[in-house]
Design a protein around this motif. Structure first.
Motif, short mmCIF file in Angstrom:
data_model
loop_
_atom_site.label_atom_id
_atom_site.label_comp_id
_atom_site.label_asym_id
_atom_site.label_seq_id
_atom_site.Cartn_x
_atom_site.Cartn_y
_atom_site.Cartn_z
N LEU A 44 0.85 -1.18 0.00
CA LEU A 44 0.00 0.00 0.00
C LEU A 44 0.89 1.23 0.00
N GLU A 45 0.68 2.13 -0.96
CA GLU A 45 1.41 3.39 -0.93
C GLU A 45 0.44 4.52 -0.60
N ILE A 46 0.75 5.25 0.45
CA ILE A 46 -0.10 6.37 0.88
C ILE A 46 0.45 7.66 0.28
N GLY A 47 -0.38 8.37 -0.47
CA GLY A 47 0.07 9.60 -1.12
C GLY A 47 0.96 9.25 -2.31
N SER A 48 0.41 8.48 -3.24
CA SER A 48 1.23 7.95 -4.35
C SER A 48 1.53 9.02 -5.40
N GLY A 49 0.97 10.22 -5.25
CA GLY A 49 1.31 11.34 -6.13
C GLY A 49 1.07 11.01 -7.59
N ARG A 50 2.08 11.20 -8.42
CA ARG A 50 1.96 10.93 -9.86
C ARG A 50 2.27 9.47 -10.18
N VAL A 80 5.84 -4.57 7.01
CA VAL A 80 6.80 -3.47 7.15
C VAL A 80 6.14 -2.13 6.84
N TRP A 81 6.53 -1.12 7.61
CA TRP A 81 6.11 0.27 7.35
C TRP A 81 7.36 1.03 6.96
N ARG A 82 7.36 1.55 5.73
CA ARG A 82 8.53 2.30 5.24
C ARG A 82 8.15 3.75 5.00
N LEU A 83 9.07 4.63 5.40
CA LEU A 83 8.83 6.07 5.22
C LEU A 83 10.10 6.72 4.70
N ALA A 84 9.91 7.82 3.99
CA ALA A 84 11.07 8.62 3.58
C ALA A 84 10.68 10.08 3.47
N THR A 85 11.61 10.94 3.79
CA THR A 85 11.39 12.38 3.65
C THR A 85 12.73 13.09 3.46
N ASP A 86 12.65 14.28 2.87
CA ASP A 86 13.86 15.10 2.71
C ASP A 86 13.82 16.25 3.72
N TRP A 87 12.89 16.23 4.63
CA TRP A 87 12.69 17.33 5.55
C TRP A 87 13.14 16.84 6.94
N GLN A 88 14.31 17.28 7.38
CA GLN A 88 14.93 16.70 8.58
C GLN A 88 14.02 16.73 9.80
N VAL A 112 3.41 -1.06 4.01
CA VAL A 112 2.85 0.30 3.84
C VAL A 112 4.00 1.24 3.55
N ARG A 113 3.89 2.01 2.48
CA ARG A 113 4.93 2.96 2.10
C ARG A 113 4.41 4.39 2.12
N VAL A 114 5.19 5.27 2.69
CA VAL A 114 4.85 6.70 2.70
C VAL A 114 6.09 7.45 2.24
N TRP A 115 6.11 7.86 1.00
CA TRP A 115 7.29 8.53 0.44
C TRP A 115 7.04 10.04 0.32
#
Ligand SMILES: C[S@@+](CC[C@H](N)C(=O)[O-])C[C@H]1O[C@@H](n2cnc3c(N)ncnc32)[C@H](O)[C@@H]1O
Length: 247
Positions: free
Chosen positions: A78-84, A184-192, A148-151
């Protein structure tokens, strides 16, 4: 991101009303190409979600059956906020034996994902134009998702907007609910500052285990527009992951 009049009134009278949502953009015009893809293939890929009061809500009692939705039994990401759909379509193309469901409130993003799916002939993807919160709360069956992925969720960088962030203590039980034990729950962000918040949230998340430190960059994620923008601005990309414990 300014609050719009729609945000303030949209959720009135909804039995599952949310005071604060993590998004503002829901409309926007489709390009000709997006509209063409929508007309051509939306019926195959986009879940027909009956609504409550708002265009991103889920009617009370509506649930999906992933096996029925995809026409087979397979692992589900499941990707939350899959954007484009950059990451979603990339991942689905590389792993045809897994099913991928994207939740996204931004219709042109979903339409662009359809453009890509059609272009690449990828079949193992479904999309729902829906707010992830009611979807995780009620639309998805419990223990139905392997990952679950939240990129790059919207950072809402102003302090007074932090309450709008998606990754908070409140979302933990919802992610826990849909993940299978061992999922697994995976997350990523560029905002420290948001990365720190993610690490704290998963660090104290009941029913999850985590290393307590940054995860390795998830190699299944392509460098999307948002990741590239962060890199170009000299930001460090942070990955965080947690494992849903077996009860
Ligand atoms: C910054 S964009 C990142 C898009 C994509 N993950 C990427 O990396 O390219 C965040 C996306 O999350 C979506 N979003 C925000 N809150 C959401 C919610 N509650 N449910 C579903 N989608 C949401 C936004 O519409 C936006 O498209």
């Amino acid at each position: 991101m300014p609050e719009t009049a729609e945000d303030r009134t949209d959720h009135d009278e909804d039995p599952f009303r949310r005071e604060v949502v993590s998004f503002t953009r829901r409309g926007g015009r489709l390009t000709e190409r997006q509209q063409d893809a929508w007309d051509d293939v939306a019926h195959r890929f986009v879940v027909d979600v009956p609504r409550g009061r708002t265009s991103t809500s889920v009617a009370d009692g509506f649930t999906i059956d992933p096996a029925e939705l995809f026409g087979r039994d397979a692992p589900l990401v499941l990707e939350i906020g899959s954007g484009r759909g950059e990451s979603l379509v990339h991942a689905a193309r590389l792993d045809p034996d897994t099913d991928f469901l994207g939740l996204e409130v931004y219709v042109p993003g979903v339409a662009q994902t359809l453009v890509q799916l059609r272009h690449e002939g990828v079949e193992n993807v479904r999309l729902a134009v829906v707010d992830a919160v009611p979807a995780l709360t009620r639309m998805l069956p419990a223990e139905s998702v392997d990952e679950v992925r939240v990129w790059f969720p919207d950072p809402w960088h102003k302090k007074r907007h932090h309450k709008r962030r998606l990754v908070t203590d409140e979302v933990v039980p919802l992610v826990h609910r849909v993940l299978k034990p061992g999922g697994v729950w995976r997350l990523a962000t560029d905002w420290q500052d948001y990365a720190d918040q993610m690490l704290e949230v998963v660090g104290r998340a009941e029913g999850f285990t985590t290393s307590g430190d940054w995860a390795e960059r998830f190699e299944g994620r392509p460098i999307t527009k948002f990741e590239a923008k962060g890199i170009a601005k000299g930001r460090t990309i942070r990955d965080v992951s947690a494992l849903r414990m077996t009860p």
